[in-house]
Scaffold this motif. Structure first.
Motif, mmCIF file in Angstrom:
data_model
loop_
_atom_site.group_PDB
_atom_site.id
_atom_site.type_symbol
_atom_site.label_atom_id
_atom_site.label_comp_id
_atom_site.label_asym_id
_atom_site.label_seq_id
_atom_site.Cartn_x
_atom_site.Cartn_y
_atom_site.Cartn_z
ATOM 1 N N SER A 62 -2.799 -8.259 -10.396
ATOM 2 C CA SER A 62 -2.392 -7.981 -9.067
ATOM 3 C C SER A 62 -2.655 -6.494 -8.823
ATOM 4 C CB SER A 62 -0.989 -8.558 -8.713
ATOM 5 O OG SER A 62 -0.558 -8.191 -7.392
ATOM 6 N N ALA A 63 -2.085 -5.656 -9.736
ATOM 7 C CA ALA A 63 -1.970 -4.225 -9.516
ATOM 8 C C ALA A 63 -3.483 -3.589 -9.502
ATOM 9 C CB ALA A 63 -1.125 -3.408 -10.437
ATOM 10 N N ALA A 64 -4.271 -4.165 -10.452
ATOM 11 C CA ALA A 64 -5.549 -3.780 -10.416
ATOM 12 C C ALA A 64 -6.540 -4.002 -9.095
ATOM 13 C CB ALA A 64 -6.351 -4.393 -11.695
ATOM 14 N N ILE A 65 -6.143 -5.265 -8.697
ATOM 15 C CA ILE A 65 -6.862 -5.526 -7.526
ATOM 16 C C ILE A 65 -6.479 -4.653 -6.398
ATOM 17 C CG2 ILE A 65 -7.096 -7.464 -5.720
ATOM 18 C CD1 ILE A 65 -6.924 -9.381 -8.144
ATOM 19 N N GLN A 66 -5.131 -4.335 -6.235
ATOM 20 C CA GLN A 66 -4.879 -3.540 -5.015
ATOM 21 C C GLN A 66 -5.490 -2.213 -5.330
ATOM 22 O OE1 GLN A 66 -2.916 -4.039 -2.213
ATOM 23 N NE2 GLN A 66 -3.261 -6.013 -2.886
ATOM 24 N N ALA A 180 -4.955 3.878 -11.722
ATOM 25 C CA ALA A 180 -6.192 2.647 -11.487
ATOM 26 C C ALA A 180 -6.624 2.107 -12.827
ATOM 27 C CB ALA A 180 -6.970 3.094 -10.433
ATOM 28 N N ASN A 181 -7.043 3.338 -13.418
ATOM 29 C CA ASN A 181 -7.785 3.066 -14.797
ATOM 30 C C ASN A 181 -6.822 2.209 -15.727
ATOM 31 O OD1 ASN A 181 -10.670 4.146 -14.874
ATOM 32 N ND2 ASN A 181 -9.740 5.426 -13.537
ATOM 33 N N ALA A 182 -5.569 2.971 -15.854
ATOM 34 C CA ALA A 182 -4.504 2.262 -16.743
ATOM 35 C C ALA A 182 -4.256 0.980 -16.616
ATOM 36 C CB ALA A 182 -3.365 3.128 -16.591
ATOM 37 N N GLY A 218 5.959 -7.637 -6.835
ATOM 38 C CA GLY A 218 6.352 -6.403 -7.207
ATOM 39 C C GLY A 218 5.215 -5.367 -7.404
ATOM 40 N N ALA A 219 4.065 -6.004 -8.273
ATOM 41 C CA ALA A 219 3.049 -4.983 -8.506
ATOM 42 C C ALA A 219 2.247 -4.750 -7.081
ATOM 43 C CB ALA A 219 2.042 -5.887 -9.501
ATOM 44 N N TRP A 220 2.068 -5.788 -6.093
ATOM 45 C CA TRP A 220 1.392 -5.631 -5.023
ATOM 46 C C TRP A 220 2.359 -4.435 -4.124
ATOM 47 C CZ3 TRP A 220 2.895 -5.944 0.409
ATOM 48 C CH2 TRP A 220 1.926 -5.911 1.098
ATOM 49 N N CYS A 221 3.429 -4.418 -4.230
ATOM 50 C CA CYS A 221 4.362 -3.515 -3.398
ATOM 51 C C CYS A 221 4.195 -2.318 -4.110
ATOM 52 C CB CYS A 221 5.880 -3.976 -3.386
ATOM 53 S SG CYS A 221 6.344 -5.378 -2.452
ATOM 54 N N GLY A 222 4.366 -2.089 -5.412
ATOM 55 C CA GLY A 222 4.022 -1.003 -6.007
ATOM 56 C C GLY A 222 2.923 -0.102 -5.914
ATOM 57 N N ALA A 223 1.870 -1.039 -5.892
ATOM 58 C CA ALA A 223 0.455 -0.338 -5.873
ATOM 59 C C ALA A 223 0.223 0.285 -4.534
ATOM 60 C CB ALA A 223 -0.630 -1.326 -5.991
ATOM 61 N N ARG A 224 0.860 -0.594 -3.371
ATOM 62 C CA ARG A 224 0.930 -0.156 -2.033
ATOM 63 C C ARG A 224 1.598 1.038 -1.613
ATOM 64 N NH1 ARG A 224 -2.781 -2.678 1.710
ATOM 65 N NH2 ARG A 224 -1.065 -2.626 3.349
ATOM 66 N N VAL A 225 2.770 1.117 -2.564
ATOM 67 C CA VAL A 225 3.536 2.438 -2.061
ATOM 68 C C VAL A 225 2.911 3.591 -2.844
ATOM 69 C CG1 VAL A 225 5.753 3.612 -2.726
ATOM 70 C CG2 VAL A 225 5.832 1.165 -1.843
#
Length: 255
Positions: A62-66, A180-182, A218-225
């Motif tokens: 999810s985070a990688a996509i965001q 993003a790379n991580a 959580g990952a979606w919110c974290g990446a957005r923030v």
């Protein structure tokens, strides 16, 4: 095994928070691992680690996509690095059968202290990207990072996301590019370990699935923030989480 709603609720709450932190600076396991061990004390440790790995895959995906939607991930660099992380993690997970992961604990503690100290003193670190053109040098560095830290993730694990982020900062990326790379490499390293755990039947899917769904949130919110706040937000959070990881390692070392 009986699945209680209260257990799912507690693990889901912890997973949302873990996914948020992990998508920004890594270290979500610092939240999720204690939670799952506390809620499911009768389960074998291997099963709990396998359950956590499977849930973590969903969060890192999810985070990688965001990040990929807002940050130009150099796949010529991240791709080879992710492949190396996948292979490294596979062999790291297999190495657990031959070596005691606890032997790494003093070394990891020293590395975390160095990472936190360096990041704190170098206030310009990660403020802007000075990563050179994405050529063979960057790809080779990503392979070294992915293979080495991927092996560590499969073998031991604590702080993997933070180590990956710091490694890409040292390559020259800013905090958002490094994050993003991580995430891309962490996703690959999680896959290997999760497949191995699943193959040996030591994953509790009844808890892993709701935990994974909660990690998406959580990952979606974290990446957005992180994307909206920028490096000025990510840097202090990275220092805080690295310091927390140091505290955890000290506690485990001297308890």
């Amino acid at each position: 095994m009986t699945v209680e709603f209260s257990q799912i609720a507690i693990l889901a709450f912890a997973s949302v928070f873990a996914g948020f932190i992990d998508s920004v600076v890594g270290g979500g396991g610092l939240i999720q691992i204690p939670a799952i061990f506390s809620v499911l004390p009768k389960e074998l440790p291997a099963t709990l680690f396998g359950t956590n790995k499977l849930a973590s895959i969903v969060g890192t995906t999810s985070a990688a996509i965001q990040y990929s939607r807002r940050v130009a991930i150099p796949w010529r660099v991240a791709g080879p690095g992710a492949l190396a992380a996948l292979v490294g993690s596979w062999y790291g997970a297999k190495a657990v059968a031959y070596l005691d992961p606890a032997i790494l604990r003093p070394l990891i503690l020293v590395l975390l202290v160095l990472v936190a100290g360096y990041t704190f003193l170098r206030k310009e670190l990660g403020a802007v990207s000075n990563e050179p053109e994405h050529g063979k040098r960057s790809a080779m560095l990503a392979v070294v990072i992915g293979g080495g830290i991927g092996f560590y993730d499969g073998f031991f694990g604590p702080g993997t996301g933070s180590f990956l982020l710091f490694a890409f900062l040292m390559v020259g990326f800013d905090f958002l590019g490094a994050a993003a790379n991580a995430r891309a490499l962490n996703f690959a390293s999680n896959i290997s370990a999760a497949v191995l755990f699943s193959y040996f039947g030591i994953v509790d899917f009844a808890h892993a699935i709701p935990m994974g769904l909660a990690m998406i949130v959580g990952a979606w919110c974290g990446a957005r923030v992180a994307l909206s706040k920028g490096a000025g937000y990510v840097r202090p959070l990275f220092i805080v989480m690295t310091t927390a990881l140091i505290g955890k390692q000290l506690f485990e070392l001297f308890k």
